[in-house]
Design an enzyme around this catalytic site. Structure first.
Site, PDB file in Angstrom:
ATOM      1  N   THR A 195       7.539  -6.476  -4.221  1.00  0.00           N
ATOM      2  CA  THR A 195       7.934  -5.535  -3.182  1.00  0.00           C
ATOM      3  C   THR A 195       7.558  -4.133  -3.628  1.00  0.00           C
ATOM      4  OG1 THR A 195       9.900  -4.369  -2.304  1.00  0.00           O
ATOM      5  CG2 THR A 195      10.237  -5.809  -4.188  1.00  0.00           C
TER       6      THR A 195
ATOM      7  N   CYS B 242       3.327  -1.853   1.713  1.00  0.00           N
ATOM      8  CA  CYS B 242       4.464  -2.750   1.907  1.00  0.00           C
ATOM      9  C   CYS B 242       3.891  -4.153   1.939  1.00  0.00           C
ATOM     10  CB  CYS B 242       5.214  -2.432   3.193  1.00  0.00           C
ATOM     11  SG  CYS B 242       6.521  -3.616   3.565  1.00  0.00           S
TER      12      CYS B 242
END
Length: 275
Positions: free
Chosen positions: A114, A227
């Site tokens: 992440t 992302c």
């Protein structure tokens, strides 16, 4: 759709010398190191990590080869609640626990799957003695290897609004622009309300393309898909300038690390010159 895929030049992890193609000659060490994945944020992108790790290993080694990896998948609802309430210390502790569990299970190197949670990277790295490959470092290396220095950054509101990720890129000499306020909110909402829940809408793809276009109008030379879920929605075909898909870049760096024969018997530490 992606600019980086097996067969392209390999990416540099700072402090780690890499064989450009990670190819082995006869008699060379064929040990594959165990990759630990801290995932679940969201599980949609963690599944992409797992898929691309295995595809990358198969492409490099051929035959029936697949990645030696171990996944610790957290409950994203728990982490998101910590994000939205600003409980970053709690989030760091939760991910540090996951990192220690992976190290205890035998992982040689770690990926935090992440971009947003790289806000607590230092705390997670400090909890273990094995390297945690920083997504920002691998991404910056990819941008610089493409001869670019001015990029637009798409990601969650945390990644775009706060300094932790932009600063990491800028410490490598990059200039980083983010979308305007309304565009940042749109990008963030699509990530959490759609992509993290497995929803991919053509309308959202068109909206992201428009955001990319406005960044290009401001003079960016490339777009960082900062992302891990964004690669579920857009890729190179959606941008007039090069895109840098951070999930794929991170995976490629981990494969390089895992297959580099010089790593065998080493302490397994990655030195990051920027802090």
């Amino acid at each position: 759709m992606n600019s980086f895929r097996p067969g392209n030049p390999r990416l540099l992890v700072p402090g780690v010398p890499l064989d450009p193609c990670c190819e082995r000659g006869e008699g060379e060490d064929d040990h594959m190191h165990l990759i630990g994945l801290i995932g679940g944020m969201s599980w949609e992108s963690s599944a992409l990590y797992y898929q691309r790790l295995n595809q990358g290993i198969a492409a490099r080694l051929g035959g029936l080869h697949s990645a030696q990896c171990i996944l610790y998948s957290v409950d994203f609802a728990e982490i998101e609640a910590m994000q939205s309430s600003g409980r970053w210390t709690d989030a760091a502790g939760r991910l540090a626990q996951a990192a220690k569990s992976l190290e205890a299970a035998g992982a040689d190197v770690l990926l935090l799957c992440t971009n947003t949670m790289h806000k607590v990277y230092d705390d997670v790295q400090a909890a273990v003695s094995i390297p945690l490959i920083h997504l920002g470092d691998t991404t910056a290396a990819a941008v610089l290897s493409g001869g670019l220095t001015r990029v637009g950054l798409l990601g969650t509101a945390f990644t775009m609004d706060q300094a932790f990720y932009r600063d990491r890129l800028e410490q490598h000499g990059l200039t980083v622009l983010v979308p305007g306020k309304q565009d940042r909110q749109l990008v963030h909402d699509v990530i959490y309300d759609e992509l993290c829940q497995g929803i991919v809408r053509p309308e959202s793809r068109d909206a992201y393309r428009a955001v990319v276009g406005r960044l290009v109008d401001r003079g960016v030379e490339g777009i960082v898909l900062g992302c891990t879920e964004i690669e579920l929605l857009i890729g190179q075909g959606d941008s007039p300038v090069p895109v840098f898909p951070t999930t794929q870049i991170h995976v490629d760096a981990a494969i390089d690390w895992a297959l580099t024969s010089s790593k065998t018997g080493a302490a397994g530490r990655v030195d990051h010159p920027v802090r």
